[in-house]
Design an enzyme around this catalytic site. Structure first.
Site, PDB file in Angstrom:
ATOM      1  CB  SER A  19      -6.033   2.230   0.764  1.00  0.00           C
ATOM      2  OG  SER A  19      -5.946   3.083  -0.212  1.00  0.00           O
ATOM      3  CB  SER A  69     -12.008   8.475   4.254  1.00  0.00           C
ATOM      4  OG  SER A  69     -11.088   9.511   5.011  1.00  0.00           O
ATOM      5  CB  CYS A 104     -10.525   1.008  -3.340  1.00  0.00           C
ATOM      6  SG  CYS A 104      -8.868   1.437  -2.444  1.00  0.00           S
ATOM      7  CG  ASN A 106      -3.637   0.859  -3.077  1.00  0.00           C
ATOM      8  OD1 ASN A 106      -2.541   0.168  -3.027  1.00  0.00           O
ATOM      9  ND2 ASN A 106      -3.695   2.110  -3.580  1.00  0.00           N
ATOM     10  CG  MET A 319      -5.420   6.721  -6.208  1.00  0.00           C
ATOM     11  SD  MET A 319      -4.617   8.089  -6.518  1.00  0.00           S
ATOM     12  CE  MET A 319      -5.656   8.557  -7.869  1.00  0.00           C
TER      13      MET A 319
END
Length: 400
Positions: A19, A69, A104, A106, A319
Site C-alpha cells: 500500500s 487512497s 491497514c 500494510n 491486505m
C-alpha cells in the site's frame, strides 16, 4: 476578483507493504483537523483528491485504488509502554467519506520508520545499528503492533534484499507482530474470535443462496467463503472480478449479510459507512496459477489460495489485516480456511494471492471451548517515496 491561496502541510508519502499513503504528524495538521470530525475528514479527502466522480484522483495524492487512497496520522502515545499512536483513514474514491473502522496492516510497516525518522521515539530505544523494536498503539481498533525496524548508521534501513510479492523492488525486511489481534467482543457466544461462536456457519444471502462461511474477528473482521461455492477457483486475478459488475454485487451481498450475522451492523443501511470492514474473501485448496506479474505459483509451494476484496474491488495482492485473519483461521481446525489448507493444527501458513505468495504465522489456543489468538506475525517492507509538504486549497472547514 481575488482567489484564495493554498496552505502547506508537512507530510511524507510512504509505501508500506503493498500500500501507499500520506503520513502526517498530528501537530502538523491545521488546528481544526487535529481532532476527529468533519474538518479532519474534509482535509484528508482533499489531500487524496476525493470525492472524484472520474475515479482517477488526478487532483490529489491518491492512486484511485483502495491500496493507494490512504492517510495516516501519527501522534505521541496515549497508552503506557508504547512509542506512538497510529491512526489510519481509508479514503473513499468516488464518495465523500473517510472510513476509520479498521487498521491497514500494510501501512503498519511504515509507522515505525516514520516515527523514528521524525524523532518521535526515545533515542535510547533506537540502536545505531541493529533492530529497533517499536511498540505502536493502533488507535482505530485499540490494539498493539510491534514493529522490528532495521537500523544502519543511525538511520532506518530501507534498502535490502527482502522481496514482497505485489511490490516491484526489494527492500529491507520489517517484521510485524500483531498482538492479541482478535476483537475483544462483549457477548456470551463462547468466543470473541468467532462472533457467532462457530468456526463455520450457514449464511443465507438473498440472490446468491445459502453458503457455508467462516466469520472471524482477527486483524480485521473477515467473512470467508469457499471459492467453489460461488463459482470460482480461487486463482482469479483482478480483471476477472473487477470488470464483472454482477460478481462485485455478489460479494457485496455476502459482505452485508456477514456483517449482520457478526453484529457489526444492525441493518443493511449501515453498510454505506462500513466500506473498509468487514472484508470478504474466498479460499480454495492449492492450485497452480500464473500471478499478475507472470510468475507461476505452483500448487506444491502453497498451503491454499486466497482472494479478498477491499473497498468493493478484488485486491491486487492481500491486505495485511486480512492476512492476519487468514493465518488465524488457518490455525483453527474446522474453519473453511483450515480445510482449504488441508486441515490439522498449523502455526504458519503460506497462501497464494493474485500477486504471488505470502507466509504468515499465528499463535492460537483454545480455553474452555473458546479460541484466542496471542499474536500474528508477518514480514513487510517500507520506504519513503517523498517528503516535504502537501498543498491543499484554503478552506474554512479545515484551516486553523
Amino acid at each position: 476578483m481575488s482567489f484564495e491561496t493554498q496552505i502547506r502541510i508537512p507530510a511524507t508519502y510512504m509505501r508500506g507493504g503493498t500500500s501507499k499513503g500520506v503520513f502526517f504528524k498530528l501537530d502538523d495538521l491545521p488546528e481544526a483537523a487535529r481532532v476527529p470530525g468533519a474538518a479532519r475528514d474534509a482535509l484528508l479527502m482533499r489531500v487524496i483528491g476525493s470525492p472524484d466522480p472520474y475515479g482517477k484522483h488526478t487532483d490529489g495524492m491518491g492512486g484511485a485504488t483502495s491500496s493507494t487512497s490512504k492517510c495516516v496520522i501519527i501522534s505521541p502515545p496515549s497508552v503506557p509502554d508504547h512509542d506512538v499512536d497510529y491512526l489510519y483513514g481509508q479514503v473513499a474514491i468516488e464518495h465523500a467519506f473517510v472510513d476509520w473502522s479498521g487498521n491497514c496492516g500494510n501501512l503498519s510497516s511504515a509507522v515505525g520508520p516514520f516515527a523514528i525518522a521524525n524523532g518521535m521515539v526515545d533515542p535510547a530505544r533506537v540502536p545505531r545499528d541493529g533492530i529497533a523494536t517499536i511498540r505502536i498503539w493502533q488507535a482505530n481498533i485499540g490494539k498493539t503492533i510491534v514493529a522490528h525496524v532495521p537500523m544502519r548508521d543511525g538511520q532506518v534501513q530501507e534498502i535490502g534484499e527482502f522481496e514482497l510479492d505485489g511490490v516491484a523492488f526489494p527492500a529491507a525486511e520489517i517484521v510485524l507482530e500483531f498482538i492479541d489481534p482478535a476483537d475483544e467482543g462483549d457477548g456470551d457466544d463462547g468466543g470473541a474470535m468467532f462472533p457467532t461462536g462457530n468456526p463455520v456457519d450457514t449464511l443465507d444471502v438473498p440472490g446468491v443462496g445459502t453458503l457455508p462461511a467462516t466469520m472471524i474477528n482477527a486483524g480485521i473482521p473477515t467473512i470467508f467463503v469457499n471459492a467453489a461455492d460461488i463459482g470460482y477457483t480461487g486463482t482469479e486475478l483482478q480483471q476477472a472480478i473487477n470488470e464483472d459488475k454482477a460478481a462485485l454485487a455478489t460479494f457485496e451481498a455476502i459482505r452485508a449479510q456477514g456483517a449482520l450475522r457478526m453484529g457489526i451492523v444492525t441493518s443493511l443501511d449501515e453498510m454505506a459507512k462500513r466500506q473498509h470492514s468487514p472484508k470478504v474473501a474466498f479460499v480454495a485448496p492449492p492450485r497452480t496459477y500464473v500471478s499478475s506479474a507472470g510468475k507461476t505459483v505452483k500448487a506444491a509451494d502453497v498451503d491454499l489460495v486466497a482472494r479478498a476484496l477491499s473497498m468493493g474491488k478484488l485486491h491486487h495482492a492481500m491486505m495485511g489485516t486480512a492476512s492476519v485473519a487468514i493465518a488465524t483461521a488457518a490455525a483453527v481446525p474446522g474453519t473453511l480456511v483450515n480445510a482449504a489448507a488441508g486441515g490439522g493444527r498449523r502455526e504458519v501458513v503460506r497462501f497464494g494471492h493474485p500477486s504471488g505468495t505470502l507466509r504468515v504465522g499465528a499463535e492460537v489456543t483454545q480455553v474452555g471451548g473458546a479460541w484466542t489468538v496471542a499474536k500474528a506475525v508477518m514480514s513487510r517492507s517500507a520506504r519513503v517515496l517523498m517528503e516535504g509538504s502537501v498543498r491543499v486549497p484554503c478552506d474554512d472547514v479545515y484551516r486553523s
